[in-house]
Design a protein around this motif. Structure first.
Motif, PDB file in Angstrom:
ATOM      1  N   LEU A 103      35.180 -74.665 -29.229  1.00 51.71           N
ATOM      2  CA  LEU A 103      35.101 -73.749 -30.361  1.00 51.71           C
ATOM      3  C   LEU A 103      36.185 -74.005 -31.406  1.00 51.71           C
ATOM      4  CD1 LEU A 103      34.257 -70.417 -28.497  1.00 51.71           C
ATOM      5  CD2 LEU A 103      32.692 -71.967 -29.691  1.00 51.71           C
ATOM      6  N   ALA A 104      36.947 -75.090 -31.215  1.00 55.19           N
ATOM      7  CA  ALA A 104      37.976 -75.415 -32.201  1.00 55.19           C
ATOM      8  C   ALA A 104      37.349 -75.848 -33.521  1.00 55.19           C
ATOM      9  CB  ALA A 104      38.890 -76.523 -31.666  1.00 55.19           C
ATOM     10  N   ASN A 105      36.129 -76.397 -33.448  1.00 50.21           N
ATOM     11  CA  ASN A 105      35.424 -76.812 -34.651  1.00 50.21           C
ATOM     12  C   ASN A 105      34.813 -75.596 -35.339  1.00 50.21           C
ATOM     13  OD1 ASN A 105      32.653 -77.771 -35.953  1.00 50.21           O
ATOM     14  ND2 ASN A 105      34.093 -79.484 -36.031  1.00 50.21           N
ATOM     15  N   LYS A 106      35.064 -75.444 -36.642  1.00 50.04           N
ATOM     16  CA  LYS A 106      34.606 -74.267 -37.385  1.00 50.04           C
ATOM     17  C   LYS A 106      33.086 -74.174 -37.411  1.00 50.04           C
ATOM     18  CE  LYS A 106      38.661 -74.129 -40.399  1.00 50.04           C
ATOM     19  NZ  LYS A 106      39.143 -74.254 -41.804  1.00 50.04           N
ATOM     20  N   LYS A 107      32.419 -75.312 -37.537  1.00 45.50           N
ATOM     21  CA  LYS A 107      30.955 -75.294 -37.618  1.00 45.50           C
ATOM     22  C   LYS A 107      30.334 -74.841 -36.299  1.00 45.50           C
ATOM     23  CE  LYS A 107      30.492 -78.869 -41.178  1.00 45.50           C
ATOM     24  NZ  LYS A 107      31.891 -79.237 -41.363  1.00 45.50           N
ATOM     25  N   ILE A 108      30.884 -75.328 -35.181  1.00 45.95           N
ATOM     26  CA  ILE A 108      30.373 -74.896 -33.873  1.00 45.95           C
ATOM     27  C   ILE A 108      30.638 -73.403 -33.676  1.00 45.95           C
ATOM     28  CG2 ILE A 108      30.626 -75.167 -31.374  1.00 45.95           C
ATOM     29  CD1 ILE A 108      31.242 -78.094 -31.810  1.00 45.95           C
ATOM     30  N   LYS A 109      31.832 -72.972 -34.088  1.00 44.71           N
ATOM     31  CA  LYS A 109      32.178 -71.549 -33.966  1.00 44.71           C
ATOM     32  C   LYS A 109      31.231 -70.690 -34.808  1.00 44.71           C
ATOM     33  CE  LYS A 109      36.545 -70.627 -33.967  1.00 44.71           C
ATOM     34  NZ  LYS A 109      37.927 -70.408 -34.471  1.00 44.71           N
ATOM     35  N   SER A 110      30.914 -71.164 -36.017  1.00 46.17           N
ATOM     36  CA  SER A 110      29.998 -70.411 -36.885  1.00 46.17           C
ATOM     37  C   SER A 110      28.614 -70.325 -36.275  1.00 46.17           C
ATOM     38  CB  SER A 110      29.920 -71.082 -38.262  1.00 46.17           C
ATOM     39  OG  SER A 110      31.179 -71.085 -38.891  1.00 46.17           O
ATOM     40  N   LEU A 111      28.129 -71.462 -35.730  1.00 41.96           N
ATOM     41  CA  LEU A 111      26.809 -71.471 -35.097  1.00 41.96           C
ATOM     42  C   LEU A 111      26.777 -70.518 -33.911  1.00 41.96           C
ATOM     43  CD1 LEU A 111      23.959 -72.752 -34.876  1.00 41.96           C
ATOM     44  CD2 LEU A 111      24.975 -74.476 -33.358  1.00 41.96           C
ATOM     45  N   LEU A 141      25.142 -65.363 -31.563  1.00 46.47           N
ATOM     46  CA  LEU A 141      25.592 -64.155 -30.860  1.00 46.47           C
ATOM     47  C   LEU A 141      25.230 -62.893 -31.636  1.00 46.47           C
ATOM     48  CD1 LEU A 141      27.116 -63.010 -28.428  1.00 46.47           C
ATOM     49  CD2 LEU A 141      29.244 -63.240 -29.746  1.00 46.47           C
ATOM     50  N   ILE A 142      25.409 -62.911 -32.956  1.00 45.04           N
ATOM     51  CA  ILE A 142      25.075 -61.752 -33.798  1.00 45.04           C
ATOM     52  C   ILE A 142      23.577 -61.479 -33.761  1.00 45.04           C
ATOM     53  CG2 ILE A 142      24.959 -60.956 -36.214  1.00 45.04           C
ATOM     54  CD1 ILE A 142      27.668 -62.449 -36.627  1.00 45.04           C
ATOM     55  N   CYS A 143      22.776 -62.571 -33.836  1.00 50.84           N
ATOM     56  CA  CYS A 143      21.314 -62.392 -33.780  1.00 50.84           C
ATOM     57  C   CYS A 143      20.892 -61.743 -32.458  1.00 50.84           C
ATOM     58  CB  CYS A 143      20.615 -63.738 -33.948  1.00 50.84           C
ATOM     59  SG  CYS A 143      20.677 -64.404 -35.625  1.00 50.84           S
ATOM     60  N   ILE A 144      21.478 -62.220 -31.378  1.00 44.54           N
ATOM     61  CA  ILE A 144      21.128 -61.668 -30.061  1.00 44.54           C
ATOM     62  C   ILE A 144      21.564 -60.206 -29.958  1.00 44.54           C
ATOM     63  CG2 ILE A 144      21.613 -61.835 -27.583  1.00 44.54           C
ATOM     64  CD1 ILE A 144      21.854 -64.906 -28.010  1.00 44.54           C
ATOM     65  N   LEU A 145      22.776 -59.869 -30.491  1.00 44.16           N
ATOM     66  CA  LEU A 145      23.262 -58.490 -30.445  1.00 44.16           C
ATOM     67  C   LEU A 145      22.391 -57.553 -31.281  1.00 44.16           C
ATOM     68  CD1 LEU A 145      27.139 -59.009 -30.657  1.00 44.16           C
ATOM     69  CD2 LEU A 145      25.833 -58.132 -28.700  1.00 44.16           C
ATOM     70  N   ILE A 146      22.034 -57.991 -32.486  1.00 43.24           N
ATOM     71  CA  ILE A 146      21.179 -57.177 -33.351  1.00 43.24           C
ATOM     72  C   ILE A 146      19.828 -56.940 -32.691  1.00 43.24           C
ATOM     73  CG2 ILE A 146      19.927 -57.144 -35.551  1.00 43.24           C
ATOM     74  CD1 ILE A 146      22.327 -58.597 -36.796  1.00 43.24           C
ATOM     75  N   PHE A 147      19.255 -58.028 -32.132  1.00 47.02           N
ATOM     76  CA  PHE A 147      17.969 -57.890 -31.462  1.00 47.02           C
ATOM     77  C   PHE A 147      18.075 -56.927 -30.287  1.00 47.02           C
ATOM     78  CE2 PHE A 147      15.350 -59.304 -27.847  1.00 47.02           C
ATOM     79  CZ  PHE A 147      14.089 -59.012 -28.359  1.00 47.02           C
ATOM     80  N   ILE A 159       9.575 -54.782 -31.491  1.00 45.85           N
ATOM     81  CA  ILE A 159      10.473 -55.606 -30.653  1.00 45.85           C
ATOM     82  C   ILE A 159      10.052 -57.077 -30.730  1.00 45.85           C
ATOM     83  CG2 ILE A 159      11.160 -56.113 -28.278  1.00 45.85           C
ATOM     84  CD1 ILE A 159      11.039 -53.089 -27.731  1.00 45.85           C
ATOM     85  N   LEU A 160       8.734 -57.309 -30.651  1.00 43.97           N
ATOM     86  CA  LEU A 160       8.211 -58.674 -30.751  1.00 43.97           C
ATOM     87  C   LEU A 160       8.530 -59.282 -32.108  1.00 43.97           C
ATOM     88  CD1 LEU A 160       6.567 -60.949 -29.439  1.00 43.97           C
ATOM     89  CD2 LEU A 160       4.496 -59.890 -30.384  1.00 43.97           C
ATOM     90  N   LEU A 161       8.382 -58.454 -33.156  1.00 46.32           N
ATOM     91  CA  LEU A 161       8.682 -58.933 -34.503  1.00 46.32           C
ATOM     92  C   LEU A 161      10.164 -59.278 -34.640  1.00 46.32           C
ATOM     93  CD1 LEU A 161       7.562 -59.422 -37.354  1.00 46.32           C
ATOM     94  CD2 LEU A 161       8.155 -57.048 -37.903  1.00 46.32           C
ATOM     95  N   CYS A 162      11.034 -58.435 -34.091  1.00 47.00           N
ATOM     96  CA  CYS A 162      12.491 -58.718 -34.125  1.00 47.00           C
ATOM     97  C   CYS A 162      12.832 -59.991 -33.357  1.00 47.00           C
ATOM     98  CB  CYS A 162      13.266 -57.535 -33.540  1.00 47.00           C
ATOM     99  SG  CYS A 162      13.252 -56.061 -34.582  1.00 47.00           S
ATOM    100  N   ALA A 163      12.147 -60.179 -32.217  1.00 43.02           N
ATOM    101  CA  ALA A 163      12.378 -61.391 -31.426  1.00 43.02           C
ATOM    102  C   ALA A 163      11.984 -62.635 -32.207  1.00 43.02           C
ATOM    103  CB  ALA A 163      11.597 -61.306 -30.113  1.00 43.02           C
ATOM    104  N   LEU A 164      10.848 -62.502 -32.934  1.00 41.15           N
ATOM    105  CA  LEU A 164      10.385 -63.636 -33.734  1.00 41.15           C
ATOM    106  C   LEU A 164      11.380 -63.948 -34.847  1.00 41.15           C
ATOM    107  CD1 LEU A 164       8.124 -65.660 -34.325  1.00 41.15           C
ATOM    108  CD2 LEU A 164       7.026 -63.908 -35.755  1.00 41.15           C
ATOM    109  N   VAL A 165      11.857 -62.903 -35.544  1.00 45.52           N
ATOM    110  CA  VAL A 165      12.839 -63.096 -36.618  1.00 45.52           C
ATOM    111  C   VAL A 165      14.125 -63.717 -36.061  1.00 45.52           C
ATOM    112  CG1 VAL A 165      14.312 -61.922 -38.310  1.00 45.52           C
ATOM    113  CG2 VAL A 165      11.899 -61.260 -38.051  1.00 45.52           C
ATOM    114  N   MET A 166      14.555 -63.182 -34.892  1.00 47.78           N
ATOM    115  CA  MET A 166      15.768 -63.714 -34.265  1.00 47.78           C
ATOM    116  C   MET A 166      15.604 -65.208 -33.960  1.00 47.78           C
ATOM    117  SD  MET A 166      17.488 -62.787 -30.591  1.00 47.78           S
ATOM    118  CE  MET A 166      16.122 -63.597 -29.750  1.00 47.78           C
ATOM    119  N   CYS A 167      14.453 -65.591 -33.403  1.00 48.80           N
ATOM    120  CA  CYS A 167      14.209 -67.001 -33.059  1.00 48.80           C
ATOM    121  C   CYS A 167      14.224 -67.885 -34.301  1.00 48.80           C
ATOM    122  CB  CYS A 167      12.875 -67.141 -32.334  1.00 48.80           C
ATOM    123  SG  CYS A 167      12.882 -66.469 -30.666  1.00 48.80           S
ATOM    124  N   ILE A 168      13.603 -67.361 -35.377  1.00 52.28           N
ATOM    125  CA  ILE A 168      13.563 -68.146 -36.621  1.00 52.28           C
ATOM    126  C   ILE A 168      14.972 -68.364 -37.162  1.00 52.28           C
ATOM    127  CG2 ILE A 168      12.827 -68.096 -39.040  1.00 52.28           C
ATOM    128  CD1 ILE A 168      10.271 -66.669 -38.091  1.00 52.28           C
TER     129      ILE A 168
END
Length: 345
Positions: free
Chosen positions: A4-12, A17-23, A42-51
């Motif tokens: 996680l020292a790399n900023k791009k990996i940390k951002s990804l 993590l945020i998508c999973i928490l929101i879902f 719930i299905l729609l949120c899962a689809l949005v999260m996956c996208i």
């Protein structure tokens, strides 16, 4: 975690993590409040999260691919001869740490190349200086030896010694000249002036050089080949290479033996074959004959200095050619020189 020292990996990682928490929060809310069509939402949120996760991953990996392509291009540039090529590594992370190590390796290799270049240049200059310093005393010794030969015409024993000393002086001069040529080739200070040369003419010049020796030693020099074959080469250096092989053949044949030079052309190459029926080369020596100063324990009576064949190999390879040797004890030796014909596009 070092990953996680790399900023791009940390951002990804954070986006996922945020998508999973929101879902997860939305799913819990839909279940707790028992909204109509909760499963659909719930299905729609899962689809949005996956996208969102897939889009974030695609963007990240596309950027990483561009970085890797750029790194490969820089490495290819370096291999092609650009010593200034470097991989950009101004971020943190394991991949950039690897890039930094590659750049360090490049710097070390450049330092070694430069040290080797300086060492070769120093060796070239040193041997060149020694060679020039030796020319004057050698010339004087040859003059003195010539005077002694004139003065000892009626003294057979002394005359014999002067003849032997003349041969030794010739050997010293040949050694100096060959050393100078090899160091110049090593240092890359020789530019070959390649032109289309008639092979028959070059070999005719080689024959002329050895005609007197062949007569004196009662050996037969046989030539055969098409008179219209041409070779793209530096004439003087190619003749030098051929003469070294022919000299080697004369040194290892007896009275009555033959040295044959053949040349031919196929669709893709010009081939020059030098063959003799002399003593041959011991199998133990075959893999060492192109090493400098190599002296076989089976030919201690010969007067070679071990530089002619190495010099020949360097000249042939500098012309993008190859040299092969086949030999059988007591039956003779064959040297085969192959030169590719440049294709016309």
């Amino acid at each position: 975690m070092r990953i996680l020292a790399n900023k791009k990996i940390k951002s990804l990682f954070c986006i996922n993590l945020i998508c999973i928490l929101i879902f997860s929060l939305l799913s819990v809310a839909f279940i707790v409040f028992e909204l109509n069509n909760g499963a659909f939402y719930i299905l729609l949120c899962a689809l949005v999260m996956c996208i969102v996760i897939l889009a974030a991953c695609y963007g990240y990996f596309r950027e990483q691919n561009e970085i890797m392509e750029s790194a490969v291009m820089q490495i290819t540039e370096y291999i092609s001869g650009n010593r200034e090529a470097r991989i950009v590594c101004d971020e943190e992370g394991e991949m950039y740490r690897l890039f930094h190590e590659v750049n360090t390796l490049v710097a070390i290799l450049n330092a070694h190349v430069e040290n080797e270049r300086k060492a070769k240049q120093f060796l070239k200059n040193t041997i060149s200086d020694i060679s020039h310093q030796l020319k004057t005393p050698l010339a004087a010794l040859n003059i003195y030896n010539g005077l002694l030969q004139e003065e000892t015409e009626e003294l057979p024993k002394l005359q014999e010694f002067t003849v032997l000393s003349e041969k030794e002086l010739d050997r010293i001069e040949m050694l100096v000249q060959n050393l100078l040529k090899i160091t110049r080739l090593d240092a890359g200070s020789i530019v070959f002036e390649t032109t289309s040369e008639n092979v028959a003419d070059m070999i005719g010049e080689v024959e002329l050089h050895f005609a007197y020796r062949a007569k004196q030693e009662e050996k037969e020099l046989v030539l055969s080949g098409n008179e219209h074959i041409s070779l793209l080469c530096d004439r003087d250096w190619m003749i030098e290479a051929l003469e070294n092989i022919v000299k080697n053949a004369f040194d290892h044949t007896e009275r009555g033996d033959f040295i044959q030079i053949k040349w031919k052309q196929s669709a893709s190459m010009v081939q020059i074959i030098i063959k003799d029926n002399g003593s041959g080369i011991h199998p133990e020596d075959l893999h060492h004959i192109f090493k400098r100063f190599y002296r076989s324990r089976f030919s201690k009576d010969k007067q070679g200095i071990g530089l002619g064949l190495p010099l020949t190999k360097m000249i042939v390879e500098a012309h993008n050619g190859t040299i092969e040797v086949d030999s059988e004890l007591g039956a003779g030796t064959t040297f085969i020189l192959n030169f590719l014909i440049p294709t016309k596009l």
